[in-house]
Design a protein around this motif. Structure first.
Motif, PDB file in Angstrom:
ATOM      1  N   UNK A  72       1.716  13.141 -10.856  1.00 32.02           N
ATOM      2  CA  UNK A  72       0.423  12.863 -11.486  1.00 32.02           C
ATOM      3  C   UNK A  72      -0.744  13.343 -10.614  1.00 32.02           C
ATOM      4  N   UNK A  73      -0.694  13.057  -9.332  1.00 31.14           N
ATOM      5  CA  UNK A  73      -1.815  13.380  -8.458  1.00 31.14           C
ATOM      6  C   UNK A  73      -2.110  14.879  -8.467  1.00 31.14           C
ATOM      7  N   UNK A  74      -1.062  15.684  -8.380  1.00 31.48           N
ATOM      8  CA  UNK A  74      -1.240  17.134  -8.356  1.00 31.48           C
ATOM      9  C   UNK A  74      -1.808  17.647  -9.684  1.00 31.48           C
ATOM     10  N   UNK A  75      -1.336  17.084 -10.788  1.00 35.09           N
ATOM     11  CA  UNK A  75      -1.814  17.494 -12.107  1.00 35.09           C
ATOM     12  C   UNK A  75      -3.282  17.116 -12.288  1.00 35.09           C
ATOM     13  N   UNK A  76      -3.654  15.916 -11.863  1.00 32.92           N
ATOM     14  CA  UNK A  76      -5.046  15.483 -11.975  1.00 32.92           C
ATOM     15  C   UNK A  76      -5.971  16.393 -11.180  1.00 32.92           C
ATOM     16  N   UNK A  77      -5.565  16.751  -9.979  1.00 31.40           N
ATOM     17  CA  UNK A  77      -6.381  17.635  -9.137  1.00 31.40           C
ATOM     18  C   UNK A  77      -6.559  18.996  -9.798  1.00 31.40           C
ATOM     19  N   UNK A  78      -5.490  19.502 -10.393  1.00 33.90           N
ATOM     20  CA  UNK A  78      -5.558  20.804 -11.058  1.00 33.90           C
ATOM     21  C   UNK A  78      -6.460  20.743 -12.293  1.00 33.90           C
ATOM     22  N   UNK A  79      -6.355  19.670 -13.064  1.00 35.84           N
ATOM     23  CA  UNK A  79      -7.203  19.508 -14.242  1.00 35.84           C
ATOM     24  C   UNK A  79      -8.675  19.443 -13.849  1.00 35.84           C
ATOM     25  N   UNK A  80      -8.960  18.720 -12.783  1.00 31.75           N
ATOM     26  CA  UNK A  80     -10.346  18.637 -12.305  1.00 31.75           C
ATOM     27  C   UNK A  80     -10.842  20.007 -11.833  1.00 31.75           C
ATOM     28  N   UNK A  81      -9.977  20.747 -11.147  1.00 31.98           N
ATOM     29  CA  UNK A  81     -10.352  22.093 -10.690  1.00 31.98           C
ATOM     30  C   UNK A  81     -10.598  23.046 -11.856  1.00 31.98           C
ATOM     31  N   UNK A  82      -9.925  22.796 -12.978  1.00 36.08           N
ATOM     32  CA  UNK A  82     -10.104  23.628 -14.166  1.00 36.08           C
ATOM     33  C   UNK A  82     -11.402  23.307 -14.904  1.00 36.08           C
ATOM     34  N   UNK A  83     -12.092  22.251 -14.462  1.00 36.83           N
ATOM     35  CA  UNK A  83     -13.395  21.921 -15.038  1.00 36.83           C
ATOM     36  C   UNK A  83     -13.409  20.789 -16.035  1.00 36.83           C
ATOM     37  N   UNK A  84     -12.285  20.124 -16.241  1.00 37.18           N
ATOM     38  CA  UNK A  84     -12.262  18.985 -17.154  1.00 37.18           C
ATOM     39  C   UNK A  84     -12.899  17.768 -16.486  1.00 37.18           C
ATOM     40  N   UNK A  85     -13.622  16.992 -17.290  1.00 32.63           N
ATOM     41  CA  UNK A  85     -14.118  15.698 -16.826  1.00 32.63           C
ATOM     42  C   UNK A  85     -13.025  14.674 -17.082  1.00 32.63           C
ATOM     43  N   UNK A  86     -12.670  13.900 -16.068  1.00 33.45           N
ATOM     44  CA  UNK A  86     -11.576  12.940 -16.178  1.00 33.45           C
ATOM     45  C   UNK A  86     -12.110  11.514 -16.099  1.00 33.45           C
ATOM     46  N   UNK A  87     -11.597  10.656 -16.969  1.00 28.41           N
ATOM     47  CA  UNK A  87     -11.994   9.263 -16.959  1.00 28.41           C
ATOM     48  C   UNK A  87     -10.819   8.353 -17.269  1.00 28.41           C
ATOM     49  N   UNK A  88     -11.053   7.055 -17.129  1.00 29.54           N
ATOM     50  CA  UNK A  88     -10.019   6.044 -17.404  1.00 29.54           C
ATOM     51  C   UNK A  88     -10.604   4.977 -18.319  1.00 29.54           C
ATOM     52  N   UNK A  89      -9.882   4.636 -19.374  1.00 28.28           N
ATOM     53  CA  UNK A  89     -10.191   3.461 -20.193  1.00 28.28           C
ATOM     54  C   UNK A  89      -8.916   2.637 -20.264  1.00 28.28           C
ATOM     55  N   UNK A  90      -8.981   1.416 -19.781  1.00 24.14           N
ATOM     56  CA  UNK A  90      -7.785   0.608 -19.551  1.00 24.14           C
ATOM     57  C   UNK A  90      -8.021  -0.841 -19.945  1.00 24.14           C
ATOM     58  N   UNK A  91      -6.950  -1.560 -20.191  1.00 23.83           N
ATOM     59  CA  UNK A  91      -7.053  -3.000 -20.407  1.00 23.83           C
ATOM     60  C   UNK A  91      -6.874  -3.768 -19.101  1.00 23.83           C
ATOM     61  N   UNK A  92      -6.595  -3.047 -18.013  1.00 28.55           N
ATOM     62  CA  UNK A  92      -6.595  -3.655 -16.688  1.00 28.55           C
ATOM     63  C   UNK A  92      -8.053  -3.831 -16.258  1.00 28.55           C
ATOM     64  N   UNK A  93      -8.294  -4.530 -15.160  1.00 32.06           N
ATOM     65  CA  UNK A  93      -9.667  -4.701 -14.705  1.00 32.06           C
ATOM     66  C   UNK A  93     -10.127  -3.467 -13.938  1.00 32.06           C
ATOM     67  N   UNK A  94     -11.410  -3.186 -14.007  1.00 28.42           N
ATOM     68  CA  UNK A  94     -11.972  -2.033 -13.316  1.00 28.42           C
ATOM     69  C   UNK A  94     -11.765  -2.162 -11.807  1.00 28.42           C
ATOM     70  N   UNK A  95     -11.894  -3.374 -11.304  1.00 27.25           N
ATOM     71  CA  UNK A  95     -11.731  -3.604  -9.862  1.00 27.25           C
ATOM     72  C   UNK A  95     -10.315  -3.274  -9.408  1.00 27.25           C
ATOM     73  N   UNK A  96      -9.318  -3.710 -10.192  1.00 29.48           N
ATOM     74  CA  UNK A  96      -7.929  -3.403  -9.846  1.00 29.48           C
ATOM     75  C   UNK A  96      -7.691  -1.899  -9.820  1.00 29.48           C
ATOM     76  N   UNK A  97      -8.209  -1.207 -10.830  1.00 28.04           N
ATOM     77  CA  UNK A  97      -7.999   0.232 -10.933  1.00 28.04           C
ATOM     78  C   UNK A  97      -8.671   0.965  -9.788  1.00 28.04           C
TER      79      UNK A  97
END
Length: 210
Positions: A87-112
């Motif tokens: 996952x980490x390598x894929x996320x880094x590559x996606x960010x380098x490709x210019x995509x904006x990445x975000x998280x929407x979760x039912x966990x708490x923001x602090x935990x994440x």
């Protein structure tokens, strides 16, 4: 043209299923529902969230309090949360490709936030929002309106049937991942736009959508 990729956290980015099962079983007596073994969890992976609630016997009125307590208990386990391999390598590559990445979760923001920092991902995501277990579509819709984003420019990545449902309600594409909670068969039955088995496949899909 896709510009933004929104990720679920638990079961999609982070391997928290065993930790969550352990905490949930500890809370079962207090909240009056059935505990589950790993074998039963495999059977539950074929069910929707509402079906799981009915199976467990937990009162819908107690459910919000259970989620709050689950989040609080998870706080003490943050140091044990690991990101899925690749996952980490894929996320880094996606960010380098210019995509904006975000998280929407039912966990708490602090935990994440804490889990991301421990796993060296604190600089990858531009936004993190927390919503209720069955209210992700509301969080996505608020975000779309606030940022003036066209739903056609967004894709959601998640591991559960409810992630597919949330994406459908907001008019965005959804990529279901088979390494999380719901089984591949259950996810396929709900017709996500894409269904993948390996994180690397995200790059292939996004290179075509982008």
């Amino acid at each position: 043209m896709t510009k933004v990729i929104i990720f679920d956290f638990d079961g999609t980015l982070a391997d928290t299923i065993d930790i969550l099962l352990s905490i949930t079983n500890r809370l079962s007596a207090e909240f009056g529902f059935k505990s589950a073994t790993k074998e039963e969890l495999a059977q539950l992976s074929n069910l929707t969230s509402w079906q799981i609630l009915r199976y467990s016997g937990i009162s819908i009125f107690k459910f919000p309090l259970l989620i709050r307590k689950l989040r609080a208990e998870l706080r003490s386990e943050i140091c044990n949360i690991k990101i899925f391999a690749g996952i980490k390598e894929v996320l880094s590559e996606l960010k380098n490709l210019g995509f904006q990445l975000g998280i929407i979760t039912s966990n708490s923001r602090e935990n994440v936030l804490e889990a991301l920092e421990i796993n060296g991902l604190q600089d990858i995501f531009t936004f993190i929002y927390s919503g209720s277990t069955f209210g992700k579509h509301k969080v996505i819709n608020r975000w779309l309106r606030r940022e003036h984003i066209n739903p056609e420019e967004v894709v959601y990545v998640g591991d559960e049937i409810r992630d597919i449902d949330a994406a459908r309600k907001t008019g965005i594409k959804v990529i279901a991942v088979s390494w999380g909670f719901n089984s591949q068969e259950a996810l396929a039955a709900h017709n996500p736009d894409f269904l993948i088995e390996r994180p690397q496949q995200l790059l292939d899909i996004m290179s075509n959508l982008g």
